[in-house]
Design a protein around this motif. Sequence first.
Motif, PDB file in Angstrom:
ATOM      1  N   VAL A   1       9.905  -6.736 -30.299  1.00 51.26           N
ATOM      2  CA  VAL A   1      10.253  -5.449 -29.678  1.00 51.26           C
ATOM      3  C   VAL A   1      10.684  -4.449 -30.744  1.00 51.26           C
ATOM      4  N   PHE A   2      11.448  -4.942 -31.730  1.00 52.13           N
ATOM      5  CA  PHE A   2      11.859  -4.062 -32.846  1.00 52.13           C
ATOM      6  C   PHE A   2      10.634  -3.508 -33.574  1.00 52.13           C
ATOM      7  N   VAL A   3       9.659  -4.372 -33.846  1.00 51.29           N
ATOM      8  CA  VAL A   3       8.446  -3.925 -34.541  1.00 51.29           C
ATOM      9  C   VAL A   3       7.705  -2.870 -33.727  1.00 51.29           C
ATOM     10  N   GLN A   4       7.651  -3.071 -32.413  1.00 47.78           N
ATOM     11  CA  GLN A   4       6.945  -2.120 -31.556  1.00 47.78           C
ATOM     12  C   GLN A   4       7.701  -0.790 -31.459  1.00 47.78           C
ATOM     13  N   ILE A   5       9.013  -0.850 -31.390  1.00 46.66           N
ATOM     14  CA  ILE A   5       9.811   0.381 -31.383  1.00 46.66           C
ATOM     15  C   ILE A   5       9.655   1.112 -32.715  1.00 46.66           C
ATOM     16  N   GLN A   6       9.623   0.337 -33.804  1.00 50.21           N
ATOM     17  CA  GLN A   6       9.424   0.919 -35.125  1.00 50.21           C
ATOM     18  C   GLN A   6       8.086   1.656 -35.195  1.00 50.21           C
ATOM     19  N   GLY A   7       7.032   1.050 -34.632  1.00 44.99           N
ATOM     20  CA  GLY A   7       5.725   1.710 -34.617  1.00 44.99           C
ATOM     21  C   GLY A   7       5.770   3.009 -33.855  1.00 44.99           C
ATOM     22  N   CYS A   8       6.494   3.032 -32.732  1.00 46.15           N
ATOM     23  CA  CYS A   8       6.641   4.271 -31.961  1.00 46.15           C
ATOM     24  C   CYS A   8       7.365   5.340 -32.782  1.00 46.15           C
ATOM     25  N   LEU A   9       8.397   4.924 -33.513  1.00 45.93           N
ATOM     26  CA  LEU A   9       9.140   5.878 -34.344  1.00 45.93           C
ATOM     27  C   LEU A   9       8.270   6.448 -35.459  1.00 45.93           C
ATOM     28  N   ILE A  10       7.422   5.604 -36.057  1.00 48.02           N
ATOM     29  CA  ILE A  10       6.510   6.090 -37.102  1.00 48.02           C
ATOM     30  C   ILE A  10       5.594   7.165 -36.531  1.00 48.02           C
ATOM     31  N   CYS A  11       5.066   6.916 -35.330  1.00 48.58           N
ATOM     32  CA  CYS A  11       4.205   7.910 -34.677  1.00 48.58           C
ATOM     33  C   CYS A  11       4.953   9.226 -34.467  1.00 48.58           C
ATOM     34  N   LEU A  12       6.192   9.144 -33.993  1.00 44.61           N
ATOM     35  CA  LEU A  12       6.966  10.352 -33.701  1.00 44.61           C
ATOM     36  C   LEU A  12       7.355  11.094 -34.975  1.00 44.61           C
ATOM     37  N   ILE A  13       7.663  10.348 -36.043  1.00 43.56           N
ATOM     38  CA  ILE A  13       7.997  10.989 -37.327  1.00 43.56           C
ATOM     39  C   ILE A  13       6.785  11.726 -37.877  1.00 43.56           C
ATOM     40  N   LEU A  14       5.612  11.102 -37.799  1.00 39.92           N
ATOM     41  CA  LEU A  14       4.391  11.775 -38.228  1.00 39.92           C
ATOM     42  C   LEU A  14       4.136  13.030 -37.393  1.00 39.92           C
ATOM     43  N   ALA A  15       4.332  12.910 -36.093  1.00 44.28           N
ATOM     44  CA  ALA A  15       4.128  14.059 -35.207  1.00 44.28           C
ATOM     45  C   ALA A  15       5.068  15.202 -35.571  1.00 44.28           C
ATOM     46  N   LEU A  16       6.328  14.869 -35.879  1.00 48.62           N
ATOM     47  CA  LEU A  16       7.306  15.889 -36.261  1.00 48.62           C
ATOM     48  C   LEU A  16       6.918  16.538 -37.584  1.00 48.62           C
ATOM     49  N   GLY A  17       6.484  15.720 -38.549  1.00 53.02           N
ATOM     50  CA  GLY A  17       6.074  16.259 -39.848  1.00 53.02           C
ATOM     51  C   GLY A  17       4.900  17.201 -39.718  1.00 53.02           C
ATOM     52  N   TRP A  18       3.915  16.825 -38.908  1.00 54.18           N
ATOM     53  CA  TRP A  18       2.756  17.708 -38.714  1.00 54.18           C
ATOM     54  C   TRP A  18       3.140  18.969 -37.952  1.00 54.18           C
ATOM     55  N   ALA A  19       4.096  18.865 -37.053  1.00 56.14           N
ATOM     56  CA  ALA A  19       4.562  20.046 -36.325  1.00 56.14           C
ATOM     57  C   ALA A  19       5.229  21.036 -37.282  1.00 56.14           C
ATOM     58  N   CYS A  20       6.020  20.521 -38.211  1.00 51.73           N
ATOM     59  CA  CYS A  20       6.664  21.391 -39.217  1.00 51.73           C
ATOM     60  C   CYS A  20       5.618  22.035 -40.119  1.00 51.73           C
ATOM     61  N   ALA A  21       4.620  21.247 -40.531  1.00 49.75           N
ATOM     62  CA  ALA A  21       3.543  21.788 -41.366  1.00 49.75           C
ATOM     63  C   ALA A  21       2.769  22.860 -40.614  1.00 49.75           C
ATOM     64  N   ALA A  22       2.517  22.615 -39.333  1.00 49.66           N
ATOM     65  CA  ALA A  22       1.804  23.598 -38.517  1.00 49.66           C
ATOM     66  C   ALA A  22       2.603  24.893 -38.409  1.00 49.66           C
ATOM     67  N   HIS A  23       3.926  24.762 -38.321  1.00 46.25           N
ATOM     68  CA  HIS A  23       4.786  25.953 -38.247  1.00 46.25           C
ATOM     69  C   HIS A  23       4.637  26.804 -39.501  1.00 46.25           C
ATOM     70  N   VAL A  24       4.627  26.162 -40.671  1.00 43.73           N
ATOM     71  CA  VAL A  24       4.501  26.892 -41.933  1.00 43.73           C
ATOM     72  C   VAL A  24       3.143  27.590 -42.016  1.00 43.73           C
ATOM     73  N   ARG A  25       2.065  26.873 -41.695  1.00 44.61           N
ATOM     74  CA  ARG A  25       0.727  27.473 -41.747  1.00 44.61           C
ATOM     75  C   ARG A  25       0.597  28.592 -40.709  1.00 44.61           C
ATOM     76  N   ASN A  26       1.141  28.372 -39.513  1.00 50.62           N
ATOM     77  CA  ASN A  26       1.033  29.377 -38.453  1.00 50.62           C
ATOM     78  C   ASN A  26       1.830  30.632 -38.784  1.00 50.62           C
ATOM     79  N   ARG A  27       2.926  30.463 -39.489  1.00 55.26           N
ATOM     80  CA  ARG A  27       3.713  31.618 -39.911  1.00 55.26           C
ATOM     81  C   ARG A  27       2.901  32.516 -40.837  1.00 55.26           C
ATOM     82  N   GLU A  28       2.081  31.877 -41.689  1.00 53.02           N
ATOM     83  CA  GLU A  28       1.214  32.651 -42.583  1.00 53.02           C
ATOM     84  C   GLU A  28       0.131  33.384 -41.791  1.00 53.02           C
TER      85      GLU A  28
END
Length: 519
Positions: free
Chosen positions: A24-51
């Motif tokens: 269960v820990f491994v599966q929760i960890q996988g979910c967190l990795i997905c969410l961290i990637l999603a957050l990182g891409w959202a921040c990157a999108a914000h920077v590009r969209n601001r331009e």
Amino acid sequence: MAAFDSLDALLFSLSGAFCSPLAVFVQIQGCLICLILALGWACAAHVRNREIKRMKDSIRRGNSFAFLSHDINDLEHSKQVNLPRVSVVMPLKGFGEHNLHNWRSQITSLYGGPLEFLFVVESTEDPAYHAASLLISEYKDDVDAKIIVAGLSTTCSQKIHNQLLGVEKMHKDTKYVLFLDDDVRLHPGSIGALTAEMEKKPEIFIQTGYPLDLPSGSLGSYCIYEYHMPCSMGFATGGKTFFLWGGCMMMHADDFRYDRYGVVSGLQDGGYSDDMTLAAIAGAHKRLISSPPVAVFPHPLASDLSFSRYWNYLRKQTFVLESYTTKVNWIMNRALFTSHCYLSWGFVAPYIMTSVHVTAALRAYIKGYSFEETSLTNVGLLMVGCLVLCTATELLSMWNLTRIEVELCNMLSPEAPQLSLASYNWGLVFIAMVVDNFLYTVSAVRSHFSQSINWSGIRYHLKDGKISKIDRGKDLGPKFTDLGGKTLYGRKGSPPKNLFISSLARSLAQWRQPKKFDV
């Protein structure tokens, strides 16, 4: 109690085991990795969209040249004549379907200051030699460009050897040198934007950017797109970054003339990777690496990019972690190696467990078993639901960043054929995510134990993090490069005629085709 066949018994047993606290820990960890990637891409999108918003605001204020500069006054002749001289060094190897289009985008830059282009090849037998010569002759009255034959490298990679020779041959008044890979497709204002940042912030050591991969449709091309996407968030900072991409690097020319911080000696003395070596030097001397928000470049992948060529590319990428310049650099690379391998398989493992949970549940449903009979629990299905939700969030964030970068590239190159998201297959993107993360660890471990790699027909051997031996021969490796599918060998002074003609025809067709605005 129902009697199960061996397959059902195995599935139900595995599904039950994957509901243990550790699983269960491994599966929760996988979910967190997905969410961290999603957050990182959202921040990157914000920077590009601001331009993008800044450019649109500039256009609304009457600036039709916002793709060159937000302030139209910067384009006045009185300011353009005072722009510093820039030398563009392009190390070439082989010739493929996208090269002519990429080279044209580079030499037809709308930078208003003095500008020279140095195409550097290993020898006249390289197919790129004749193709670049013809292109230079076509623009001889409009562009200051020349081709340089570098000869064979002996103490470093061939790419670094070509780059350093280009620096030696650059104009004596050059203030900035821009290193470009031959698969980089520039925007008309890219050189001006990079130079403006260097002028505004002299403390910048290196200006860099990052590619936007355009998959060709094969699984291999989507694996490369997926491999690059996590790194893209590190380049979409709008300024300071710790990441460096060797495909686009602008530096102070005097840093090479006077070997400041050991940039020349560090590259020349056993250097394998230009960007990893320079990033290590920047870190050791606390020098600034910057990535402006407009430095994102379309990167079309070869139409015939096979899975084996993707694997070769991945091998080269993981191999760079085996090269280092100092003990601190070695420690950093080992930390990257360990964390990346752990996170890659930590990302893949939950999908394996999920497939077992889903398969077991389906078998139980089809054969009419109750949950009590199969020992299945709601925990497994709950984990499946969480992973599906997190994966959808991750893919949506990746799609959004790609959409915004496509729009930004279209605005930065308004006269070029418009890019579109329509060709992206998001089912293949998901498959590529799992495949690439699984193979990354396999490739990294193999690189660690082999200590040698074949790069464009040249085999490099490392010792203590530096190149110690170089083997050459047409029989040592593939006849085509990995991403661009470039032909590596040809007759002296001439590439295959049909390859050049087909590339020229494709390039002209791309420039003349009607524009599509279906972003």
